[in-house]
Design a protein around this motif. Structure first.
Motif, PDB file in Angstrom:
ATOM      1  N   UNK B  27      -1.091 -10.386   0.908  1.00 18.85           N
ATOM      2  CA  UNK B  27      -0.939  -8.934   0.806  1.00 18.85           C
ATOM      3  C   UNK B  27      -2.251  -8.295   0.345  1.00 18.85           C
ATOM      4  N   UNK B  28      -2.505  -7.086   0.821  1.00 16.01           N
ATOM      5  CA  UNK B  28      -3.793  -6.459   0.541  1.00 16.01           C
ATOM      6  C   UNK B  28      -3.652  -5.360  -0.503  1.00 16.01           C
ATOM      7  N   UNK B  29      -4.799  -4.874  -0.933  1.00 13.94           N
ATOM      8  CA  UNK B  29      -4.826  -3.728  -1.823  1.00 13.94           C
ATOM      9  C   UNK B  29      -4.342  -2.521  -1.032  1.00 13.94           C
ATOM     10  N   UNK B  30      -3.432  -1.743  -1.617  1.00 19.82           N
ATOM     11  CA  UNK B  30      -2.847  -0.654  -0.847  1.00 19.82           C
ATOM     12  C   UNK B  30      -3.786   0.536  -0.749  1.00 19.82           C
ATOM     13  N   UNK B  31      -3.977   0.989   0.494  1.00 24.19           N
ATOM     14  CA  UNK B  31      -4.920   2.082   0.735  1.00 24.19           C
ATOM     15  C   UNK B  31      -4.435   3.367   0.059  1.00 24.19           C
ATOM     16  N   UNK B  32      -3.122   3.620   0.125  1.00 22.93           N
ATOM     17  CA  UNK B  32      -2.636   4.871  -0.470  1.00 22.93           C
ATOM     18  C   UNK B  32      -2.852   4.881  -1.980  1.00 22.93           C
ATOM     19  N   UNK B  33      -2.767   3.688  -2.604  1.00 23.98           N
ATOM     20  CA  UNK B  33      -3.024   3.610  -4.046  1.00 23.98           C
ATOM     21  C   UNK B  33      -4.488   3.936  -4.336  1.00 23.98           C
ATOM     22  N   UNK B  34      -5.391   3.450  -3.460  1.00 27.36           N
ATOM     23  CA  UNK B  34      -6.819   3.737  -3.665  1.00 27.36           C
ATOM     24  C   UNK B  34      -7.064   5.240  -3.576  1.00 27.36           C
ATOM     25  N   UNK B  35      -6.478   5.882  -2.563  1.00 25.10           N
ATOM     26  CA  UNK B  35      -6.702   7.325  -2.404  1.00 25.10           C
ATOM     27  C   UNK B  35      -6.130   8.114  -3.575  1.00 25.10           C
ATOM     28  N   UNK B  36      -4.958   7.673  -4.033  1.00 22.96           N
ATOM     29  CA  UNK B  36      -4.347   8.336  -5.183  1.00 22.96           C
ATOM     30  C   UNK B  36      -5.286   8.284  -6.387  1.00 22.96           C
ATOM     31  N   UNK B  37      -5.875   7.111  -6.615  1.00 28.71           N
ATOM     32  CA  UNK B  37      -6.804   6.970  -7.738  1.00 28.71           C
ATOM     33  C   UNK B  37      -8.081   7.763  -7.504  1.00 28.71           C
TER      34      UNK B  37
END
Lengths: 281, 254
Positions: B27-37
């Protein structure tokens, strides 16, 4: 596996855990077979939750062995542990929900992260699991907006989201009203009897313990802290000759576990141990 | 020493989840989590970064013109501004803003999650907390701090322009021309390199402090304070080291 000899799911042998000089778990051994509901009982602070933490692999024992589905977990690598953990669910004492996510997102989390199911199906499963714990319609609230008992039930819904083979519950019914307690008990029984899930439940609630338990262990206090003082079926425990067990299951204030210190001890503790050395009173 | 080892391990894990895991079928790092941060760390810090760098631009120009006027060289104020802002002050002060706003928030948030068993719950659900919580914050910070620094540079120049245009005899055209003339590529590269390094250090130190919290609400407070102090100290020391490196690479300017 044949019907008569059931599969052993958890096998704990001679588990010892020391925190500094204090021995919290002292030679714990027991087995749990498939479909069992194992109840772990004992006074506050006797090491029940610590024992559970060792079984789920959050803590490593000082010595002893734990086998889950026949695999030794005490020496397992984090990668192997991660794989094994997909097969079990854990319901934490206070829910341990992620505060930044809504109730629905919390229940969906294991599904989204560990399986590749369609978002529509995730949505459906979330609704089903919340329905199971009597929280239909609470999907969009944040954990901070619901009560402690509700958080706990969301925790249970999340624990069973992936339909695990093994369910751990840390005091699932404390703080719940009698009706909700019965609902959660019924749910645990349904899961073990109909779906052949195996459950390990830590509880203080005697009525609930004897309702759902098929096997029980009681951890001791005082001199026998961290040891199993009774082990067996609910009937074995009920008829246990051990006075401490009897005191515990009947909920009596005084017995082998003393209510208060003896008067001399009490004065000693209050004044320190040197009252002969000139402390006048 | 143990903390240093933890720091290196944490870095290795972040690198693994960012660059290796996606190709290993994990599983990868979630892109939406990155954008949220990125929104939390970067976009929401814009007003504060703007105010900070505007004040610094104003102050620098005022102080500089004072000193340079004695030598009759007030026309060099833009030169002074461009070098100090690009190379030193914009990265450092934006770093301080981000440490105060986001570094402390990261430590407090992860620390609270640690003491309320949320991190443990993630582990039991086979969700790696490094992938799920740490990596998005670190990636977002490494992207957003340089962006904020570029923005701070501009606002700092605006501050300088206010003084030059209204108090000194340097009009807008002259100001811009002098800025462009005096700054060379190396000034920008040096400042940007610093901002990347600061972003990396601040985010990893903050996350590490958060994950290391023990002992309830008091522990969260203690760790947050320690993490902010450590971030600022490390940033200042590393800044000196990096300036020294660029000094050696470029040689003293003639």
């Amino acid at each position: 596996m044949s019907e008569t000899k059931r599969e052993t799911v958890i096998e704990v042998r001679d588990l010892v855990r020391k925190f500094g000089s204090r021995t919290v778990l002292n030679g714990i051994s027991f087995t749990v077979e498939k479909g069992d509901t194992m109840i772990i009982m004992g006074g506050s602070g006797c090491g029940k939750s610590t024992l559970l933490r060792h079984i789920i692999g959050s803590l490593r024992p000082t010595s002893g062995s734990i086998k889950i589905f026949g695999e030794e977990t005490t020496t397992m690598s984090p990668q192997q542990m991660e794989k094994l953990r997909l097969r079990f669910g854990m319901n934490f004492q206070f829910g341990a929900l992620l505060q930044s996510l809504t109730v629905g997102e919390n229940v969906a989390l294991p599904l989204i992260e560990n399986s590749k199911v369609d978002p529509a199906i995730v949505d459906l499963v979330v609704k089903m699991k919340l329905e199971l714990v009597g929280l239909t319609g609470f999907e969009n609230l944040k954990p901070a907006e619901i009560s402690g008992g509700m958080r706990k039930r969301v925790g249970l819904a999340r624990a069973v989201a992936l339909d695990p083979e093994l369910l751990f519950s840390d005091e699932p019914t404390s703080g719940l009203d009698p009706i909700m307690t019965a609902v959660i008990d019924q749910l645990t029984m349904d899961l073990t009897q109909k779906l052949h899930m195996t459950a390990v439940v830590v509880t203080h609630d005697m009525a609930s313990a004897f309702r759902i338990g098929t096997k029980m262990i009681v951890l001791g206090a005082g001199k026998r802290a961290g040891m199993i003082i009774a082990h067996g079926t609910p009937d074995d425990i009920r008829n246990s000759p051990d006075p401490e067990v009897q005191q515990f299951i009947r909920g009596e204030p005084d017995g082998p576990v003393p209510l208060k210190l003896a008067p001399e001890d009490y004065i000693d503790r209050l004044l320190g141990h040197d009252r002969d050395k000139g402390l006048s009173y | 020493m143990a903390a240093l080892r933890q720091f290196l391990t944490l870095n290795a894990q972040i690198l693994y989840w960012t660059f290796v895991a996606p190709f290993a079928g994990k599983p990868t790092v979630r892109i939406d989590a990155i954008f949220q941060q990125m929104v939390r760390i970067g976009v929401q810090a814009v007003p504060m970064a703007a105010l900070t760098s505007l004040s610094i631009g104003l102050t620098l120009a005022m102080q500089g013109s004072h000193e340079l006027a004695r030598m009759g060289a007030t026309s060099y104020v833009p030169d002074l501004l461009s070098i100090t802002l690009l190379r030193e002050l914009a990265p450092l002060l934006t770093g301080v803003v981000v440490i105060g706003r986001s570094g402390s928030a990261i430590t407090a948030e992860l620390g609270t999650m640690k003491v309320s068993e949320e991190i443990e719950a993630l582990e039991v659900m086979s969700i790696n907390p490094i992938r799920f919580l740490v990596a998005p914050r670190v990636i977002a910070m490494i992207i957003m701090l340089p962006c904020l620094v570029v923005f701070s540079n501009y606002i700092g120049f605006v501050g300088g322009w206010i003084i030059c245009n209204f108090a000194l005899d340097i009009n807008t055209t002259k100001y811009i021309m002098r800025l462009i003339e005096s700054a060379d590529m190396m000034d920008l590269i040096s400042g940007m390199t610093k901002s990347f390094v600061f972003g990396w250090l601040i985010s990893v130190i903050s996350c590490q402090s958060g994950l290391a919290v023990t002992g309830g609400a008091e522990g969260v407070g203690r760790s947050t304070t320690k993490s902010v102090v450590l971030c600022i100290l490390v940033m200042l020391v590393v800044n000196a080291i990096l300036t020294g490196m660029f000094f050696i690479i470029e040689g003293p300017k003639g």
